[in-house]
Design an enzyme around this catalytic site. Structure first.
Site, PDB file in Angstrom:
ATOM      1  N   LYS A 242       7.463  -3.050  -4.648  1.00 44.55           N
ATOM      2  CA  LYS A 242       6.261  -3.022  -3.810  1.00 44.55           C
ATOM      3  C   LYS A 242       6.012  -1.574  -3.407  1.00 44.55           C
ATOM      4  O   LYS A 242       6.888  -0.950  -2.811  1.00 44.55           O
ATOM      5  CB  LYS A 242       6.468  -3.914  -2.575  1.00 44.55           C
ATOM      6  CG  LYS A 242       5.227  -4.037  -1.699  1.00 44.55           C
ATOM      7  CD  LYS A 242       5.384  -5.164  -0.700  1.00 44.55           C
ATOM      8  CE  LYS A 242       4.203  -5.233   0.260  1.00 44.55           C
ATOM      9  NZ  LYS A 242       4.353  -6.331   1.224  1.00 44.55           N
ATOM     10  N   ASP A 254      -4.355   2.664  -2.490  1.00 44.50           N
ATOM     11  CA  ASP A 254      -3.493   3.592  -3.224  1.00 44.50           C
ATOM     12  C   ASP A 254      -2.327   2.960  -3.981  1.00 44.50           C
ATOM     13  O   ASP A 254      -1.628   3.638  -4.731  1.00 44.50           O
ATOM     14  CB  ASP A 254      -2.966   4.669  -2.264  1.00 44.50           C
ATOM     15  CG  ASP A 254      -2.289   4.077  -1.039  1.00 44.50           C
ATOM     16  OD1 ASP A 254      -1.912   2.885  -1.072  1.00 44.50           O
ATOM     17  OD2 ASP A 254      -2.149   4.803  -0.033  1.00 44.50           O
ATOM     18  N   ASP A 402      -3.631 -16.093  -0.282  1.00 40.62           N
ATOM     19  CA  ASP A 402      -2.942 -15.246  -1.267  1.00 40.62           C
ATOM     20  C   ASP A 402      -1.561 -14.838  -0.761  1.00 40.62           C
ATOM     21  O   ASP A 402      -0.766 -14.285  -1.501  1.00 40.62           O
ATOM     22  CB  ASP A 402      -3.779 -13.999  -1.579  1.00 40.62           C
ATOM     23  CG  ASP A 402      -4.167 -13.230  -0.329  1.00 40.62           C
ATOM     24  OD1 ASP A 402      -4.809 -13.828   0.556  1.00 40.62           O
ATOM     25  OD2 ASP A 402      -3.821 -12.045  -0.211  1.00 40.62           O
TER      26      ASP A 402
HETATM   27  P1  AMP Z   1      -1.941  -8.180   1.986  1.00 46.35           P
HETATM   28  O1  AMP Z   1      -2.766  -8.357   3.193  1.00 46.35           O
HETATM   29  O2  AMP Z   1      -0.852  -7.127   2.113  1.00 46.35           O
HETATM   30  O3  AMP Z   1      -1.399  -9.454   1.450  1.00 46.35           O
HETATM   31  O4  AMP Z   1      -2.904  -7.579   0.866  1.00 46.35           O
HETATM   32  C1  AMP Z   1      -4.088  -8.192   0.442  1.00 46.35           C
HETATM   33  C2  AMP Z   1      -4.517  -7.601  -0.876  1.00 46.35           C
HETATM   34  O5  AMP Z   1      -4.676  -6.193  -0.781  1.00 46.35           O
HETATM   35  C3  AMP Z   1      -3.554  -7.829  -2.009  1.00 46.35           C
HETATM   36  O6  AMP Z   1      -4.310  -7.954  -3.176  1.00 46.35           O
HETATM   37  C4  AMP Z   1      -2.760  -6.563  -2.015  1.00 46.35           C
HETATM   38  O7  AMP Z   1      -2.146  -6.321  -3.245  1.00 46.35           O
HETATM   39  C5  AMP Z   1      -3.823  -5.530  -1.702  1.00 46.35           C
HETATM   40  N1  AMP Z   1      -3.289  -4.322  -1.058  1.00 46.35           N
HETATM   41  C6  AMP Z   1      -2.823  -4.187   0.203  1.00 46.35           C
HETATM   42  N2  AMP Z   1      -2.436  -2.932   0.451  1.00 46.35           N
HETATM   43  C7  AMP Z   1      -2.659  -2.228  -0.690  1.00 46.35           C
HETATM   44  C8  AMP Z   1      -2.465  -0.869  -1.074  1.00 46.35           C
HETATM   45  N3  AMP Z   1      -1.948   0.037  -0.243  1.00 46.35           N
HETATM   46  N4  AMP Z   1      -2.809  -0.531  -2.328  1.00 46.35           N
HETATM   47  C9  AMP Z   1      -3.325  -1.425  -3.166  1.00 46.35           C
HETATM   48  N5  AMP Z   1      -3.546  -2.700  -2.872  1.00 46.35           N
HETATM   49  C10 AMP Z   1      -3.207  -3.111  -1.648  1.00 46.35           C
HETATM   50 MG    MG Z   2      -0.508 -10.185   0.111  1.00 51.78          MG
END
Ligand code: AMP
Ligand code: MG
Length: 722
Positions: A242, A254, A402
């Protein structure tokens, strides 16, 4: 069990093709095999770094780790042609130089993998955490070399010997760090796709805060390897980095993660496992001290390696049958692909959830229906997971669909928190203004996610039903009319919805009951315990502002004899004094004594303890008659109620220490990990009531880490930007 022969990371055995995600699901068309992906890495690497909407049949995209500052700062080499016509090429060349394309590996590996390094990417990397428990449970055959020696002895206080671990050459450890930091990549490119291997990211979609969000996907997660457990080849573990750089799912972000959020996930996954709550696991934490990441301020990058049998989420299903005719801004709308839904479902049912009692036929033959069972099995697992959250006061913070695992594993540790002072309405995510994901809402939002899973699979379930409970065949949805789709979807939903809700509710209630009985040291389950004992207790905690965890731990020391009527003990004074003292010790477990009506609290506690005492007495016969029953119950309760809790203040302190000084900080991190992995131990000489000046500094510090912390950190909400 014999200890398995250990091998370095890159030499771990690969799973059988039938158990490997990439060999059963459908890759992104632009790189449909590891070999094609290799070509893309060489000639058009931007394809895997640019955000795009993938075609509807896609389950995953091959993509290799490549942690870089973002936005990419592409600087031409001296003398390079930068005219507009050559700019696209310049970008590809710049990126290709940073892709891990050089095969410098001299190791011949029996799994066929080859280790590749980048030519033009400097990437200092520093191991800051390695999980002994994650390693023991998931990868007992992994040789980590001298990695634990390098990390130094776990300690909260300064090591009196002042010995710094010396770094020497160690190939197994070097390989571990090279791969798990996203520097080097394991790839095997052969004509035979079955023998080939390349890392990948999953495509999924989801509902965020109840609103359809379109394609999301692993924007900063890359799975690099899967390996069967040495004592059970059916059980494979996937290793996922990650924060190792952009993927086609990164959208504008990013692909990186910061030290702060990575430490939070690293520690909590193992803490949850130690509490018996299903979760993804942690393996390692590697900081990239020279890679800046912009959040509210500039921070440093960090790559976490997490491990699970599967990282498939409910959103993986939603992306293949998204809600229709929805006005939608942002990420991008997608077409449904019901054949891709069938492929994913069959693989998940067979290899991930391992649904029982189903005859799986090979492609082309009719097997048993699996859609309904898949939904129900996911419901049972997620119900157990969320019951564990409720019983242990864990708040996830962002239960978007998700972020809900198909296997019912706690996944994606963001702004999570453990409950301090019990408050059922507590919201741990400061971006969650309406409390959609508050503590008390958790079971219903997990249920919401399961309903989304059913909605996604409903046309297939309807079709299976029409076939007389047989599985649908390949191509089943090829010429399906809209009317047929609507009919099957409705049938599928109608058939399963009530059963889904009942299964979820029953399983969740039963597991919560089981866990709360364990926490209260009760062996028999009476159905009215919940209304007579458990709910009155949580109300008491809330009303008198008691700390959730220390109250349960304290209750382990309760004895029914404390409330015995004077007649039975014959000693009115001492019994009354002991009971009062016990009640006072409970009442002291509030950080806000000025807010508590002590008079009422005392009466409420006594009433509750009298009931509890009767209940304990009623099952005296269920314990071993040869040993003191109170002592047996105390032991059982100490094994169910943690002494150490990974509280917000502890996390903040560890993070600060690692950020200030990695070398000493990682020892503190290691010690906190140990405490989180053995949370029931009497850390800090819990039972030693002698004056504190005779305890050594380390023990005193352990004791402080078991405390509820400073007032201003209670109920601390974490920033969501990770
Ligand atoms: P999360 O809220 O962390 O589950 O993220 C929601 C979505 O945003 C998922 O598709 C993650 O992979 C994407 N995501 C979150 N942070 C980043 C990051 N820094 N760079 C790329 N994708 C991100
Ligand atoms: Mg997520």
């Amino acid at each position: 069990m014999s200890t398995p022969t250990k091998v370095p990371l890159g030499s771990l055995p690969l799973p059988l093709s039938s158990h490997t995600l990439t060999k059963n699901l459908t890759p992104d068309r632009t790189a449909a095999s590891p070999k094609a992906f290799r070509q893309v890495q060489h000639s058009q690497p931007s394809t895997q770094r640019r955000a795009r909407l993938l075609s509807p049949e896609t389950h995953f995209s091959y993509v290799a780790p490549n942690p870089l500052p973002f936005p990419f700062k592409i600087v031409p080499e001296e003398g390079e042609d930068v005219s507009p016509a050559n700019q696209a090429e310049l970008i590809e060349r710049w990126l290709a130089a940073r892709e891990a394309l050089q095969e410098k590996d001299i190791t011949e590996r029996s799994n066929g993998l080859r280790l590749h390094f980048p030519a033009g990417r400097e990437q200092p990397r520093e191991l800051i955490g390695l999980s002994e428990t994650g390693l023991r449970d998931c990868l007992p055959h992994l040789d980590v070399g001298d990695a634990f020696d390098l990390l130094g002895l776990p300690r909260l206080t300064k090591d009196p010997t002042n010995e710094e671990p010396q770094e020497t050459e160690n190939p197994a450890r070097r390989e571990l760090i090279d791969i798990l930091s996203g520097y080097a990549t394991l790839i095997n490119v052969e004509e035979d796709v079955d023998k080939s291997w390349a890392p990948w990211s999953l495509r999924y979609s989801g509902h965020q805060f109840g609103t359809w969000a379109g394609q999301l996907g692993d924007g900063r997660a890359i799975s690099i390897l899967a390996t069967p457990h040495p004592s059970n080849a059916e059980l494979t573990y996937e290793l996922q980095l990650k924060g190792a750089g952009r993927t086609p799912f990164s959208r504008g972000a990013d692909g990186l993660a910061v030290v702060r959020s990575s430490i939070r996930e690293f520690l909590c996954a193992e803490a949850m496992h130690a509490l018996g709550i299903p979760t993804t696991r942690s393996l390692s934490l590697i900081s990239l001290p020279e890679l800046p990441v912009l959040r509210e301020r500039i921070e440093r990058a960090c790559v976490l390696t997490r491990v699970a049998p599967s990282f498939i989420r409910i959103g993986s299903f939603e992306s293949l049958n998204p809600p229709e005719s929805m006005f939608f801004l942002g990420g991008g709308q997608q077409e449904k692909d019901l054949e891709a839904l069938r492929i994913l479902g069959k693989w998940v049912g067979r290899r991930v959830l391992k649904l029982e009692g189903i005859k799986w036929r090979e492609e082309g033959q009719a097997g048993d229906a699996w859609g309904r069972q898949l939904v129900l099995e996911s419901a049972r697992r997620n119900a157990k997971m969320v019951a564990g959250w409720q019983a242990y006061g864990f708040m996830h913070g962002v239960i978007n669909t998700d972020n809900v695992s198909i296997m019912g594993l706690t996944i994606d540790y963001g702004p999570y928190a453990f409950m301090d002072v019990f408050n059922p309405y507590h919201i741990c995510n400061h971006s969650d203004g309406e409390g959609r994901y508050s503590y008390q809402a958790q079971p219903s939002v997990v249920m919401y996610a399961l309903r989304s899973l059913l909605t996604s699979l409903s046309p297939l379930i309807g079709a299976e039903n029409a076939l007389g409970n047989k599985a649908v065949s390949p191509g089943w949805a090829k010429d399906m009319s809209d009317e047929q789709f609507a009919e099957w979807r409705k049938q599928g939903n109608d058939l399963v919805l009530a059963e889904l809700e009942d299964t979820f509710q029953d399983t969740c209630a039963e597991e919560y009951r089981r866990l709360m009985h364990k926490r209260l040291g009760l062996r028999r389950i009476d159905l009215d315990d919940e209304s007579k004992l458990i709910r009155p207790l949580t109300s008491l905690l809330a009303e008198h502002r008691l700390d959730f965890h220390s109250t349960f731990r304290r209750l382990a020391y309760f004895k029914p004899s404390l409330v015995d009527s004077p007649a039975s003990t014959g000693n009115l004074e001492s019994s009354k004094a002991d009971f009062d003292a016990f009640v006072e010790s409970l009442m002291a477990l509030t950080p806000e004594p000025q807010m508590v009506d002590t008079f009422k609290a005392k009466i409420d506690w006594k009433k509750w303890l009298e009931k509890y005492s009767e209940r304990i007495e009623s099952e005296k016969g269920l314990w071993d008659a040869d040993e003191d029953v109170d002592l047996q119950r105390e032991r059982a309760m100490r094994d169910a109620n943690p002494r150490f809790v990974l509280r917000q203040w502890v996390l903040e302190e560890v993070i600060k220490k690692v950020e200030q000084d990695t070398k000493s900080g990682r020892r503190v991190l290691g010690k906190v990990l140990q405490m989180a992995c053995s949370p029931f131990e009497p850390w800090g000489a819990e039972d030693n009531l002698s004056p504190t000046d005779i305890l050594d500094d380390e023990v005193l510090e352990e004791r402080r880490y078991c405390g509820i912390g400073e007032q201003q950190m209670l109920g601390f909400q974490c920033s969501c930007s990770s």
